[in-house]
Design a protein around this motif. Structure first.
Motif, PDB file in Angstrom:
ATOM      1  N   TYR A 176      32.624  12.246  19.569  1.00  0.00           N
ATOM      2  CA  TYR A 176      31.521  12.753  18.667  1.00  0.00           C
ATOM      3  C   TYR A 176      31.908  12.363  17.121  1.00  0.00           C
ATOM      4  O   TYR A 176      31.149  11.996  16.348  1.00  0.00           O
ATOM      5  N   ARG A 177      33.141  12.124  16.718  1.00  0.00           N
ATOM      6  CA  ARG A 177      33.434  11.773  15.504  1.00  0.00           C
ATOM      7  C   ARG A 177      33.185  10.373  15.352  1.00  0.00           C
ATOM      8  O   ARG A 177      32.604   9.779  14.377  1.00  0.00           O
ATOM      9  N   GLN A 178      33.429   9.548  16.196  1.00  0.00           N
ATOM     10  CA  GLN A 178      33.066   8.114  16.193  1.00  0.00           C
ATOM     11  C   GLN A 178      31.579   7.886  16.059  1.00  0.00           C
ATOM     12  O   GLN A 178      31.151   6.942  15.628  1.00  0.00           O
ATOM     13  N   TYR A 179      30.867   8.671  17.084  1.00  0.00           N
ATOM     14  CA  TYR A 179      29.181   8.653  16.747  1.00  0.00           C
ATOM     15  C   TYR A 179      29.157   9.006  15.299  1.00  0.00           C
ATOM     16  O   TYR A 179      28.046   8.010  14.604  1.00  0.00           O
ATOM     17  N   ALA A 180      29.801   9.931  14.564  1.00  0.00           N
ATOM     18  CA  ALA A 180      29.288  10.214  13.363  1.00  0.00           C
ATOM     19  C   ALA A 180      29.527   9.080  12.377  1.00  0.00           C
ATOM     20  O   ALA A 180      28.885   8.583  11.489  1.00  0.00           O
ATOM     21  N   ARG A 181      30.632   8.514  12.671  1.00  0.00           N
ATOM     22  CA  ARG A 181      31.054   7.220  11.759  1.00  0.00           C
ATOM     23  C   ARG A 181      30.244   6.112  12.119  1.00  0.00           C
ATOM     24  O   ARG A 181      29.844   5.466  11.207  1.00  0.00           O
ATOM     25  N   SER A 182      29.601   6.082  13.100  1.00  0.00           N
ATOM     26  CA  SER A 182      28.725   4.954  13.584  1.00  0.00           C
ATOM     27  C   SER A 182      27.458   5.157  12.647  1.00  0.00           C
ATOM     28  O   SER A 182      26.939   4.135  12.252  1.00  0.00           O
ATOM     29  N   LYS A 183      27.019   6.312  12.557  1.00  0.00           N
ATOM     30  CA  LYS A 183      25.878   6.735  11.827  1.00  0.00           C
ATOM     31  C   LYS A 183      25.957   6.643  10.403  1.00  0.00           C
ATOM     32  O   LYS A 183      25.025   6.304   9.764  1.00  0.00           O
ATOM     33  N   LEU A 184      26.843   6.866  10.024  1.00  0.00           N
ATOM     34  CA  LEU A 184      27.494   6.587   8.449  1.00  0.00           C
ATOM     35  C   LEU A 184      27.472   5.028   8.034  1.00  0.00           C
ATOM     36  O   LEU A 184      26.811   4.662   7.302  1.00  0.00           O
ATOM     37  N   ALA A 185      27.995   4.412   9.015  1.00  0.00           N
ATOM     38  CA  ALA A 185      27.808   2.900   8.957  1.00  0.00           C
ATOM     39  C   ALA A 185      26.535   2.406   8.925  1.00  0.00           C
ATOM     40  O   ALA A 185      25.867   1.534   8.164  1.00  0.00           O
ATOM     41  N   VAL A 186      25.529   2.769   9.843  1.00  0.00           N
ATOM     42  CA  VAL A 186      24.187   2.428   9.870  1.00  0.00           C
ATOM     43  C   VAL A 186      23.323   3.033   8.499  1.00  0.00           C
ATOM     44  O   VAL A 186      22.657   2.065   7.997  1.00  0.00           O
ATOM     45  N   MET A 187      23.835   4.068   7.846  1.00  0.00           N
ATOM     46  CA  MET A 187      23.316   4.504   6.718  1.00  0.00           C
ATOM     47  C   MET A 187      23.744   3.534   5.440  1.00  0.00           C
ATOM     48  O   MET A 187      22.882   3.201   4.765  1.00  0.00           O
ATOM     49  N   LEU A 188      25.073   3.206   5.343  1.00  0.00           N
ATOM     50  CA  LEU A 188      25.782   2.582   4.405  1.00  0.00           C
ATOM     51  C   LEU A 188      24.877   1.153   4.491  1.00  0.00           C
ATOM     52  O   LEU A 188      24.565   0.565   3.388  1.00  0.00           O
ATOM     53  N   PHE A 189      24.767   0.867   5.590  1.00  0.00           N
ATOM     54  CA  PHE A 189      23.949  -0.873   5.641  1.00  0.00           C
ATOM     55  C   PHE A 189      22.341  -0.691   5.308  1.00  0.00           C
ATOM     56  O   PHE A 189      21.995  -1.476   4.505  1.00  0.00           O
ATOM     57  N   GLY A 190      21.757   0.270   5.779  1.00  0.00           N
ATOM     58  CA  GLY A 190      20.341   0.582   5.538  1.00  0.00           C
ATOM     59  C   GLY A 190      20.116   0.637   3.844  1.00  0.00           C
ATOM     60  O   GLY A 190      19.491  -0.098   3.469  1.00  0.00           O
ATOM     61  N   PHE A 191      21.044   1.507   3.259  1.00  0.00           N
ATOM     62  CA  PHE A 191      20.936   1.604   1.769  1.00  0.00           C
ATOM     63  C   PHE A 191      21.356   0.257   0.942  1.00  0.00           C
ATOM     64  O   PHE A 191      20.662  -0.090  -0.118  1.00  0.00           O
ATOM     65  N   GLU A 192      22.424  -0.158   1.311  1.00  0.00           N
ATOM     66  CA  GLU A 192      22.948  -1.555   0.897  1.00  0.00           C
ATOM     67  C   GLU A 192      21.637  -2.502   1.103  1.00  0.00           C
ATOM     68  O   GLU A 192      21.646  -3.574   0.134  1.00  0.00           O
ATOM     69  N   LEU A 193      21.299  -2.655   2.177  1.00  0.00           N
ATOM     70  CA  LEU A 193      20.296  -3.621   2.499  1.00  0.00           C
ATOM     71  C   LEU A 193      19.016  -3.664   1.375  1.00  0.00           C
ATOM     72  O   LEU A 193      18.489  -4.591   1.120  1.00  0.00           O
ATOM     73  N   ALA A 194      18.715  -2.288   1.193  1.00  0.00           N
ATOM     74  CA  ALA A 194      17.418  -2.097   0.362  1.00  0.00           C
ATOM     75  C   ALA A 194      17.934  -2.897  -1.032  1.00  0.00           C
ATOM     76  O   ALA A 194      17.253  -3.452  -1.689  1.00  0.00           O
ATOM     77  N   GLN A 195      19.173  -2.427  -1.697  1.00  0.00           N
ATOM     78  CA  GLN A 195      19.466  -2.903  -2.903  1.00  0.00           C
ATOM     79  C   GLN A 195      19.604  -4.514  -2.781  1.00  0.00           C
ATOM     80  O   GLN A 195      19.105  -5.037  -3.736  1.00  0.00           O
ATOM     81  N   ARG A 196      20.328  -5.222  -1.890  1.00  0.00           N
ATOM     82  CA  ARG A 196      20.348  -6.523  -1.734  1.00  0.00           C
ATOM     83  C   ARG A 196      18.983  -7.195  -1.691  1.00  0.00           C
ATOM     84  O   ARG A 196      18.764  -8.299  -2.268  1.00  0.00           O
ATOM     85  N   LEU A 197      17.687  -6.810  -0.710  1.00  0.00           N
ATOM     86  CA  LEU A 197      16.623  -7.275  -0.806  1.00  0.00           C
ATOM     87  C   LEU A 197      16.146  -7.219  -2.189  1.00  0.00           C
ATOM     88  O   LEU A 197      15.117  -8.167  -2.449  1.00  0.00           O
ATOM     89  N   ALA A 198      16.114  -5.910  -2.879  1.00  0.00           N
ATOM     90  CA  ALA A 198      15.633  -5.930  -3.970  1.00  0.00           C
ATOM     91  C   ALA A 198      16.083  -6.990  -5.087  1.00  0.00           C
ATOM     92  O   ALA A 198      15.234  -7.463  -5.759  1.00  0.00           O
ATOM     93  N   ASP A 199      17.479  -6.894  -4.994  1.00  0.00           N
ATOM     94  CA  ASP A 199      18.003  -8.143  -5.858  1.00  0.00           C
ATOM     95  C   ASP A 199      17.554  -9.715  -5.629  1.00  0.00           C
ATOM     96  O   ASP A 199      17.434 -10.307  -6.400  1.00  0.00           O
ATOM     97  N   ALA A 200      17.263  -9.592  -4.201  1.00  0.00           N
ATOM     98  CA  ALA A 200      16.766 -11.099  -3.888  1.00  0.00           C
ATOM     99  C   ALA A 200      15.374 -11.334  -4.128  1.00  0.00           C
ATOM    100  O   ALA A 200      14.932 -12.355  -3.871  1.00  0.00           O
TER     101      ALA A 200
END
Length: 325
Positions: free
Chosen positions: A172-196
């Motif tokens: 269950y900790r690893q599930y939570a870590r996977s979801k944190l990774a998903v969110m880090l990616f989603g928010f970072e992608l938004a920034q990089r798409l905007a910058d591009a």
């Protein structure tokens, strides 16, 4: 066209093609049905063809005029991810991709086809590669990618030196870590798409505490009862975590309600890139869909950059964002 109670059908000019990963059960199934009921064309991206067929039949029992397609996608196999992206490109314009599929709380450590820990390898890495491969399709339509986050991101961090690793494994900790990774990616992608200068938007959404056992069952006429025309629909995601008890059920909502923020994030006209949609009630466990806050760690760009580099290296998929503007 049919629609969810209180939710208007999409007009012809607002009709979208939405791809839902993991659409044969649980939240993905509920989202696919709601999107079809609102008049959108839905592509069910799943790894089990038989379950996909059952899901299509169940959706059509509720929405007879549903427009449905299927793409075979196993997010735990990067070869399958590449093949699925090619298959999707052959289906025509795509306006939104809802990255919903995932593995939840595996008790024993398991691995993807490439040897990565299964939960982060499926929930994050598979979707990372999938998103990179289908991004040109979304660029062509000025489309949207929705990432499925979780309130569980509040209680974990990633290993700075091995963000895709599991360390001392706890399911269950690893599930939570996977979801944190998903969110880090989603928010970072938004920034990089905007910058591009890309027209694509990246949004994160979560369902609150949503349980199969609380999902309302409806007939084709919308009345409570069995799902569809006397046949139970394929809505179960395979059981609830062991820690779910009477107290948790009292504060939870059904997966039909939990899918609402995901659907809104995919097709809502008021959705903006970089937002986080979820239930607006107490502790974001249930309630109407709204923009909600995420923990600051989900917006840590240094952590996101380390995760991004590790994900590109592990998946072999590089995002050519400078070519997307």
């Amino acid at each position: 066209m049919s629609s969810e109670p209180g939710e208007p059908s999409a007009s012809d000019d607002a009709r979208r093609t939405v791809v839902v990963t993991g659409a044969s059960a649980g939240l993905g199934y509920q989202a696919a049905e709601q999107l079809a009921a609102a008049g959108h064309r839905v592509v069910l991206a799943t790894r089990n063809p038989e379950k996909a067929t059952a899901a299509e039949q169940s959706i059509r029992a509720v929405v007879p005029d549903a427009t449905l397609e299927h793409v075979h996608l196993d997010l735990a196999d990067l070869g399958s991810v590449r093949s699925a992206a090619d298959s999707l490109a052959a289906l025509g314009p795509v306006h939104a991709v809802l990255n919903n599929a995932g593995v939840v709380g595996s008790r024993e450590r398991r691995s993807t086809a490439e040897g990565h820990e299964l939960q982060i390898g499926t929930n994050h890495l598979g979707h990372f590669a999938w998103t990179g491969l289908v991004l040109p399709l979304l660029t062509a339509t000025g489309g949207r990618v929705v990432h499925l986050g979780s309130i569980s991101h509040r209680w974990v961090t990633l290993d700075r030196h091995d963000p895709l690793g599991a360390g001392h494994y706890n399911g269950y900790r690893q599930y939570a870590r996977s979801k944190l990774a998903v969110m880090l990616f989603g928010f970072e992608l938004a920034q990089r798409l905007a910058d591009a200068g890309s027209p694509v938007t990246s949004v994160v959404a979560h369902p609150g505490l949503a349980l199969d056992s609380l999902t309302g069952r409806r007939t084709a006429t919308g009345r409570p009862g069995t799902h569809g025309v006397g046949t139970p629909g394929p809505v179960s995601s395979g059981g609830e975590p062991a820690w779910i008890g009477p107290g948790q059920r009292w504060i939870a909502q059904g997966k039909d309600a939990g899918a609402v923020p995901l659907v809104h994030a995919a097709v809502g006209t008021d959705v903006r890139s970089g937002q986080y949609w979820g239930p607006a009630g107490w502790f974001q466990l249930r309630g109407p869909a709204a923009v909600v806050p995420a923990e600051p760690r989900a917006h840590d760009r240094g952590e996101a950059a380390r995760l991004w580099a590790a994900s590109e290296d592990a998946s072999g998929v590089a995002f050519a964002l400078d070519a997307l503007g």
